[in-house]
Design an enzyme around this catalytic site. Sequence first.
Site, PDB file in Angstrom:
ATOM      1  N   ASP A   1       9.954  -7.001  -3.761  1.00 59.13           N
ATOM      2  CA  ASP A   1       8.891  -7.436  -2.576  1.00 59.13           C
ATOM      3  C   ASP A   1       8.780  -8.963  -2.938  1.00 59.13           C
ATOM      4  O   ASP A   1       9.600  -9.513  -3.887  1.00 59.13           O
ATOM      5  CB  ASP A   1       7.542  -6.721  -3.024  1.00 59.13           C
ATOM      6  CG  ASP A   1       6.687  -6.898  -1.819  1.00 59.13           C
ATOM      7  OD1 ASP A   1       6.254  -8.044  -1.533  1.00 59.13           O
ATOM      8  OD2 ASP A   1       6.049  -5.778  -1.616  1.00 59.13           O
TER       9      ASP A   1
ATOM     10  N   HIS B   1       7.981   7.017  17.155  1.00 52.72           N
ATOM     11  CA  HIS B   1       6.711   7.204  16.226  1.00 52.72           C
ATOM     12  C   HIS B   1       5.649   6.031  16.537  1.00 52.72           C
ATOM     13  O   HIS B   1       5.221   5.101  16.074  1.00 52.72           O
ATOM     14  CB  HIS B   1       7.092   6.940  14.664  1.00 52.72           C
ATOM     15  CG  HIS B   1       5.809   6.635  13.628  1.00 52.72           C
ATOM     16  ND1 HIS B   1       5.436   7.757  13.283  1.00 52.72           N
ATOM     17  CD2 HIS B   1       5.313   5.475  13.003  1.00 52.72           C
ATOM     18  CE1 HIS B   1       4.152   7.307  12.364  1.00 52.72           C
ATOM     19  NE2 HIS B   1       4.242   6.155  12.312  1.00 52.72           N
TER      20      HIS B   1
ATOM     21  N   ASN C   1       6.880  -7.875  11.806  1.00 51.99           N
ATOM     22  CA  ASN C   1       7.959  -7.136  11.013  1.00 51.99           C
ATOM     23  C   ASN C   1       9.282  -7.086  11.715  1.00 51.99           C
ATOM     24  O   ASN C   1      10.226  -6.683  10.885  1.00 51.99           O
ATOM     25  CB  ASN C   1       7.130  -5.656  11.308  1.00 51.99           C
ATOM     26  CG  ASN C   1       5.832  -5.449  10.461  1.00 51.99           C
ATOM     27  OD1 ASN C   1       5.608  -6.561   9.838  1.00 51.99           O
ATOM     28  ND2 ASN C   1       5.318  -4.335  10.534  1.00 51.99           N
TER      29      ASN C   1
ATOM     30  N   GLY D   1       0.773  -1.263   0.019  1.00 49.18           N
ATOM     31  CA  GLY D   1       0.082  -0.020   0.154  1.00 49.18           C
ATOM     32  C   GLY D   1       0.993   1.271  -0.107  1.00 49.18           C
ATOM     33  O   GLY D   1       0.671   2.096  -0.781  1.00 49.18           O
TER      34      GLY D   1
ATOM     35  N   MET E   1       1.553   8.406   3.472  1.00 48.54           N
ATOM     36  CA  MET E   1       2.988   7.729   4.100  1.00 48.54           C
ATOM     37  C   MET E   1       3.726   8.195   2.833  1.00 48.54           C
ATOM     38  O   MET E   1       4.882   8.145   2.927  1.00 48.54           O
ATOM     39  CB  MET E   1       2.592   6.510   4.688  1.00 48.54           C
ATOM     40  CG  MET E   1       4.129   6.019   5.186  1.00 48.54           C
ATOM     41  SD  MET E   1       4.649   7.006   6.408  1.00 48.54           S
ATOM     42  CE  MET E   1       6.419   7.143   5.707  1.00 48.54           C
TER      43      MET E   1
ATOM     44  N   ARG F   1       0.914  -0.296  17.058  1.00 43.89           N
ATOM     45  CA  ARG F   1       2.081  -0.330  16.376  1.00 43.89           C
ATOM     46  C   ARG F   1       2.722  -1.543  16.809  1.00 43.89           C
ATOM     47  O   ARG F   1       3.438  -2.407  16.057  1.00 43.89           O
ATOM     48  CB  ARG F   1       2.926   0.823  15.948  1.00 43.89           C
ATOM     49  CG  ARG F   1       2.009   1.862  15.389  1.00 43.89           C
ATOM     50  CD  ARG F   1       3.001   3.137  15.248  1.00 43.89           C
ATOM     51  NE  ARG F   1       2.487   4.238  14.454  1.00 43.89           N
ATOM     52  CZ  ARG F   1       1.430   5.107  14.862  1.00 43.89           C
ATOM     53  NH1 ARG F   1       1.167   5.027  16.073  1.00 43.89           N
ATOM     54  NH2 ARG F   1       1.150   6.133  14.265  1.00 43.89           N
TER      55      ARG F   1
ATOM     56  N   ASP G   1       4.606  12.287  10.737  1.00 48.33           N
ATOM     57  CA  ASP G   1       4.254  12.934  11.848  1.00 48.33           C
ATOM     58  C   ASP G   1       4.142  14.648  11.735  1.00 48.33           C
ATOM     59  O   ASP G   1       3.389  15.322  11.949  1.00 48.33           O
ATOM     60  CB  ASP G   1       5.022  12.463  12.964  1.00 48.33           C
ATOM     61  CG  ASP G   1       4.754  11.032  13.349  1.00 48.33           C
ATOM     62  OD1 ASP G   1       3.619  10.722  13.466  1.00 48.33           O
ATOM     63  OD2 ASP G   1       5.816  10.522  13.685  1.00 48.33           O
TER      64      ASP G   1
ATOM     65  N   ARG H   1       1.458  15.560   9.131  1.00 47.52           N
ATOM     66  CA  ARG H   1       0.280  15.646   9.820  1.00 47.52           C
ATOM     67  C   ARG H   1       0.338  17.004  10.684  1.00 47.52           C
ATOM     68  O   ARG H   1      -0.809  17.767  10.481  1.00 47.52           O
ATOM     69  CB  ARG H   1       0.038  14.566  10.702  1.00 47.52           C
ATOM     70  CG  ARG H   1      -0.412  13.369  10.054  1.00 47.52           C
ATOM     71  CD  ARG H   1      -0.633  12.046  10.783  1.00 47.52           C
ATOM     72  NE  ARG H   1      -1.076  10.898  10.004  1.00 47.52           N
ATOM     73  CZ  ARG H   1      -0.447   9.708  10.250  1.00 47.52           C
ATOM     74  NH1 ARG H   1       0.337   9.542  11.417  1.00 47.52           N
ATOM     75  NH2 ARG H   1      -1.096   8.611   9.578  1.00 47.52           N
TER      76      ARG H   1
HETATM   77  N1  LIG Z   1       6.533   5.012   9.421  1.00 46.02           N
HETATM   78  C1  LIG Z   1       5.576   5.611   9.210  1.00 46.02           C
HETATM   79  O1  LIG Z   1       5.214   6.607   9.570  1.00 46.02           O
HETATM   80  C2  LIG Z   1       4.527   4.642   8.879  1.00 46.02           C
HETATM   81  C3  LIG Z   1       4.631   3.130   8.801  1.00 46.02           C
HETATM   82  N2  LIG Z   1       4.076   2.285   8.286  1.00 46.02           N
HETATM   83  C4  LIG Z   1       4.251   0.886   8.062  1.00 46.02           C
HETATM   84  O2  LIG Z   1       4.460   0.398   7.059  1.00 46.02           O
HETATM   85  C5  LIG Z   1       4.645  -0.988   6.761  1.00 46.02           C
HETATM   86  C6  LIG Z   1       3.766  -1.252   5.456  1.00 46.02           C
HETATM   87  O3  LIG Z   1       2.558  -0.668   5.493  1.00 46.02           O
HETATM   88  P1  LIG Z   1       1.529  -0.811   3.977  1.00 46.02           P
HETATM   89  O4  LIG Z   1       2.440  -0.692   2.927  1.00 46.02           O
HETATM   90  O5  LIG Z   1       0.532  -0.213   4.346  1.00 46.02           O
HETATM   91  O6  LIG Z   1       1.443  -2.367   4.177  1.00 46.02           O
HETATM   92  P2  LIG Z   1       1.017  -3.490   2.881  1.00 46.02           P
HETATM   93  O7  LIG Z   1       0.612  -4.738   3.603  1.00 46.02           O
HETATM   94  O8  LIG Z   1       0.079  -2.803   2.191  1.00 46.02           O
HETATM   95  O9  LIG Z   1       2.511  -3.778   2.173  1.00 46.02           O
HETATM   96  C7  LIG Z   1       3.607  -4.275   2.737  1.00 46.02           C
HETATM   97  C8  LIG Z   1       4.043  -5.112   1.465  1.00 46.02           C
HETATM   98  O10 LIG Z   1       5.342  -5.405   2.506  1.00 46.02           O
HETATM   99  C9  LIG Z   1       5.488  -6.916   1.552  1.00 46.02           C
HETATM  100  N3  LIG Z   1       6.426  -7.665   2.393  1.00 46.02           N
HETATM  101  C10 LIG Z   1       5.983  -8.404   3.424  1.00 46.02           C
HETATM  102  N4  LIG Z   1       7.151  -9.218   3.807  1.00 46.02           N
HETATM  103  C11 LIG Z   1       8.067  -8.884   2.986  1.00 46.02           C
HETATM  104  C12 LIG Z   1       9.551  -9.230   3.028  1.00 46.02           C
HETATM  105  N5  LIG Z   1      10.050 -10.219   3.828  1.00 46.02           N
HETATM  106  N6  LIG Z   1      10.427  -8.732   1.948  1.00 46.02           N
HETATM  107  C13 LIG Z   1      10.055  -7.683   1.155  1.00 46.02           C
HETATM  108  N7  LIG Z   1       8.543  -7.378   1.367  1.00 46.02           N
HETATM  109  C14 LIG Z   1       7.726  -8.091   2.265  1.00 46.02           C
HETATM  110  C15 LIG Z   1       4.328  -7.582   1.413  1.00 46.02           C
HETATM  111  O11 LIG Z   1       4.380  -8.237   0.251  1.00 46.02           O
HETATM  112  C16 LIG Z   1       3.678  -6.046   1.065  1.00 46.02           C
HETATM  113  O12 LIG Z   1       3.766  -5.869  -0.486  1.00 46.02           O
HETATM  114  C17 LIG Z   1       3.544  -1.357   8.041  1.00 46.02           C
HETATM  115  O13 LIG Z   1       4.496  -1.893   8.922  1.00 46.02           O
HETATM  116  C18 LIG Z   1       3.039  -0.173   8.597  1.00 46.02           C
HETATM  117  O14 LIG Z   1       2.790  -0.263   9.814  1.00 46.02           O
HETATM  118  C19 LIG Z   1       2.618   2.724   7.813  1.00 46.02           C
HETATM  119  C20 LIG Z   1       2.409   3.993   7.736  1.00 46.02           C
HETATM  120  C21 LIG Z   1       3.110   4.962   8.334  1.00 46.02           C
HETATM  121  O1  LIG Z   2      -0.787   4.123  12.335  1.00 43.09           O
HETATM  122  C1  LIG Z   2       0.036   3.094  11.626  1.00 43.09           C
HETATM  123  O2  LIG Z   2      -0.426   1.979  12.052  1.00 43.09           O
HETATM  124  C2  LIG Z   2       0.632   3.651  10.620  1.00 43.09           C
HETATM  125  C3  LIG Z   2       1.474   4.729  10.849  1.00 43.09           C
HETATM  126  O3  LIG Z   2       2.590   4.493  11.675  1.00 43.09           O
HETATM  127  C4  LIG Z   2       0.995   6.119  10.752  1.00 43.09           C
HETATM  128  O4  LIG Z   2      -0.019   6.236   9.934  1.00 43.09           O
HETATM  129  O5  LIG Z   2       1.486   6.886  11.464  1.00 43.09           O
END
Ligand SMILES: NC(=O)C1=CN([C@@H]2O[C@H](COP(=O)(O)OP(=O)(O)OC[C@H]3O[C@@H](n4cnc5c(N)ncnc54)[C@H](O)[C@@H]3O)[C@@H](O)[C@H]2O)C=CC1
Ligand SMILES: O=C([O-])CC(=O)C(=O)O
Length: 359
Positions: A80, A223, A140, A58, A274, A133, A196, A199
Site C-alpha cells: 500500500d 458490476h 482509480n 477498508g 467485500m 461507481r 453481487d 448478496r
Molecule cells: N468489486 C467490488 O465488488 C467492490 C469494489 N470496491 C472498491 O474497492 C476499492 C477500495 O475500497 P476500500 O478498501 O473501501 O477503500 P479504502 O480507501 O478504505 O482503501 C483503499 C486503499 O488503497 C490504497 N491506495 C490508494 N492508492 C494506492 C496506490 N497507488 N497503490 C496502492 N494502494 C493505494 C489506500 O492507501 C487505501 O489503503 C474502491 O474503489 C471501492 O469502490 C468496494 C466494494 C466492492
Molecule cells: O458500492 C460500492 O461503491 C462498492 C461496491 O462496488 C459494492 O459494494 O458493490
Amino acid sequence: MEQGGDAAAARRMERIASHLRPTPSSQMEEVSLLRGSNCRAKGAATGFKVAILGASGGIGQPLALLMKMNPLVSLLHLYDVVNTPGVTADISHMNTGAVVRGFLGQPQLENALTGMDLVIIPAGVPRKPGMTRDDLFNINAGIVRTLCQGVAKCCPKAIVNVISNPVNSTVPIAAEVFKKAGTYDPKLLLGVTTLDVVRANTFVAEVLGLDPRDVSVPVIGGHAGVTILPLLSQVNPPCSFNSEEISYLTTRIQNGGTEVVEAKAGAGSATLSMAYAAAKFADACLRGLRGDSGIVECSYVASQVTELPFFASKVRLGRCGIEEILSLGPLNEFERAGLEKTKKELAESIQKGVAFISK
Ligand SMILES: NC(=O)C1=CN([C@@H]2O[C@H](COP(=O)(O)OP(=O)(O)OC[C@H]3O[C@@H](n4cnc5c(N)ncnc54)[C@H](O)[C@@H]3O)[C@@H](O)[C@H]2O)C=CC1
Ligand SMILES: O=C([O-])CC(=O)C(=O)O
C-alpha cells in the site's frame, strides 16, 4: 550440546536476524511454487504466493486477514502507499502457515510483485453517498494503470483479481496496460463480481426461507447498477418467483452497494462483505491453479458470450486461470430486457477504460 546443535542454533539466530531485516530478500525465493510451464503443476506442495495491493484499506485489511488464514497461501505480500508496516506486523502474528511481508510506497512495488502467483487489487477510493461507481474513475483509473504496469513488469504470469471500481472500466484498463506491455493473457485477468453473487444468494435465501449457503444465484453483466443482472430464473435449488419478488430482488441486488454506502453515511462502502467475497474468489482461483476440478465462479472477464469485449458470467477456473467461459443459459423475457440495458451501459464503460489507456 547434542550433535548438530551449533548448526541448529545458527539457523535460529538467522531466523531472528531475518525478522529484524526490514525488507524481504532471498527468503522470498525459498517459498517457491512449482513453475516452469505456462500453467501451474497440480498439487503445488509449498503453497501459492499472493500479493494484495491496497492492503491497508477498508477491504485490504480484512482481506489480508482472510488470506493469511488460507492454507493454500505460503507467502502473502501486503502493499500500500500508507500503513503497511503496522498492518503487516499485526497480521504476521497470526499463527497460520503463510509468511507475511509488507511493502510501502511505489519504490517497493516491484519487490511486492516479483514472483507472485495471484495479485489482488483493492487499491483506490471508495464511494460516498450520492456518487456512482463511475465517479471514482478519475482517481482509480490511474491507480489501476500504475499497479498493472508493475504486474506486467514483475509477474506477467500471475492471475490478477481486480476489485477497484468502476470494475466495468478498470478491467478493460488492466487489459490495455497488459496489451501495451505485450504480456496480455485474457485467461489471467478477472474482475471480482463475487459480492453481487454473495448478496444475491443472501437476499434470495431470505425470501425463500433457506440457508444462504444452500442457494446459488448466477449474476451476469458487470458490476454497477443495471449492469448487475441476477438470473433469478436459474437459481439453484430450482424455484420460481412472482413478479413482485423479482422486482424486489433485482432492485435490492443491483443496489446492494448503494445500500451499504448510504448506511455508512460517508465512511466508505462495503469492506467486510467485500473482503469475504474477495477471499472466496481468490480461494477459487488458487484451487483452480492447484488443479482442482469443477471450480465455477461468476467473474467479469474478456468474453465472447455477447458482442461486448468484456462481460461477467460463470467461468471455470483451472491451472491456467480461466479455462472456460460458460454460456448464459436460457434467459426469460425480463432477463433479456435487462440484458439489453446492461449491454448499453457496459459498452460505454468499457470504451471509457480503453480510451483512458490509448489517449
Ligand atoms: N468489486 C467490488 O465488488 C467492490 C469494489 N470496491 C472498491 O474497492 C476499492 C477500495 O475500497 P476500500 O478498501 O473501501 O477503500 P479504502 O480507501 O478504505 O482503501 C483503499 C486503499 O488503497 C490504497 N491506495 C490508494 N492508492 C494506492 C496506490 N497507488 N497503490 C496502492 N494502494 C493505494 C489506500 O492507501 C487505501 O489503503 C474502491 O474503489 C471501492 O469502490 C468496494 C466494494 C466492492
Ligand atoms: O458500492 C460500492 O461503491 C462498492 C461496491 O462496488 C459494492 O459494494 O458493490
